[in-house]
Motif scaffolding. Structure first.
Motif, short mmCIF file in Angstrom:
data_model
loop_
_atom_site.label_atom_id
_atom_site.label_comp_id
_atom_site.label_asym_id
_atom_site.label_seq_id
_atom_site.Cartn_x
_atom_site.Cartn_y
_atom_site.Cartn_z
N ASN A 25 0.93 -1.32 0.08
CA ASN A 25 -0.10 -0.20 -0.08
C ASN A 25 0.98 1.28 0.06
O ASN A 25 0.47 2.21 0.29
N GLN A 65 3.53 3.44 -2.43
CA GLN A 65 4.27 3.52 -3.79
C GLN A 65 5.18 4.54 -3.77
O GLN A 65 5.30 5.48 -3.16
N SER A 80 -0.06 9.51 -9.36
CA SER A 80 -0.71 8.43 -8.45
C SER A 80 -2.19 8.64 -8.30
O SER A 80 -2.83 7.82 -7.75
N ASN A 106 -4.96 5.59 -7.99
CA ASN A 106 -5.09 5.46 -6.52
C ASN A 106 -6.91 5.40 -6.31
O ASN A 106 -7.54 4.78 -5.43
N TYR A 126 -7.70 1.60 -6.70
CA TYR A 126 -7.44 1.28 -5.21
C TYR A 126 -8.05 1.73 -3.95
O TYR A 126 -7.95 1.51 -3.21
N GLN A 177 -8.42 4.52 -2.69
CA GLN A 177 -7.60 5.63 -1.80
C GLN A 177 -6.71 4.60 -0.65
O GLN A 177 -6.35 5.20 0.13
N ILE A 230 -3.74 3.42 -1.39
CA ILE A 230 -2.32 3.35 -1.93
C ILE A 230 -1.81 4.85 -1.33
O ILE A 230 -2.26 6.03 -1.61
N ASP A 285 1.51 7.57 -0.80
CA ASP A 285 2.78 7.92 -1.50
C ASP A 285 4.05 7.97 -0.53
O ASP A 285 3.96 8.44 0.46
#
Length: 224
Positions: A139, A141, A149, A153, A157, A159, A161, A163
């Motif tokens: 989770n 990246q 992203s 994201n 995904y 939200q 994931i 950063d």
């Protein structure tokens, strides 16, 4: 048959720089007297503790006298059709299998519309996910700028994931040329592009190639 053993030794100097020196010692390494491609191949497969290969070529590992493998790891498993995953899974001695992939990115592909409709393009990875098997989501990246992203994201995904700290730093956002076009990302509409096929039936668009070539020239001149 014996040969001299050469060692590559890495060391760090007081300045913290990594250097290497080649040491040729008096030690010898015994090499078995084996001749012929098939005999050499069987020898190394029998004595190897790690084997890297594609899923389809793993069928060659089912050789008589080969040491059974204990663990199987399949990378990009979501791009591998389920029938292809069965090839390495039939290797003798397997006790554990690890599938690494992402069913929300590039999936397995079949060219037949009938097979696609029958979902023969489904991977074992995607099948296990749909059946509710537990998976571990990476989770964080560390590659994309947050402005890039943001879309995947949100759309794929939920939200989940976040950063990494490195992509949030100011130095991570580079503008090689002036203007917004060469920021973190750009959309370039090549409306008059046309796909063509070469002798190997691979598609190409020479108009898009020309556009990319011009951008590279501009970036190269701007960097100088």
């Amino acid at each position: 048959m014996t040969c001299k053993l050469a060692l590559l030794r890495y060391f760090t100097n007081p300045e913290g720089e990594c250097s290497a020196s080649l040491i040729s010692g008096g030690e010898t390494l015994s090499v078995p007297k084996i001749y012929g491609y098939s005999k050499v191949q069987r020898f190394y497969l029998k004595n190897a503790c790690l084997v890297f290969c594609t899923a389809s070529s793993s069928v060659k590992l089912r050789k008589k006298g080969m040491t059974p493998l204990d663990l199987l790891m399949i990378d990009e498993a979501a791009q591998l059709r389920e029938c292809e995953s069965d090839i390495p899974l039939q290797l003798s001695g397997l006790r554990h299998a690890v599938l690494i992939g992402d069913e929300r990115q590039l999936l397995a592909m079949v060219q037949s519309k009938i097979c696609e409709k029958a979902r023969f393009d489904m991977s074992l990875f995607e099948c296990l996910v749909l059946l509710g098997h537990e998976r571990h989501l990476l989770n964080v990246q560390y590659r994309m700028h947050p402005s890039i992203s943001l879309f995947p994201n949100k759309e794929f995904y939920d939200q989940k994931i976040s950063d990494g700290p490195n992509v949030k730093e100011i130095t991570y956002q580079r503008h090689l040329l002036k203007g917004d076009m060469y920021g973190s990302y750009s959309f370039i509409n090549v409306s008059n592009g046309k796909e063509e096929f070469d002798n190997s039936h691979s598609s190409k668009s020479m108009v898009e190639v020309t556009v990319v070539a011009k951008i590279v020239v501009i970036l190269f001149k701007g960097d100088r």
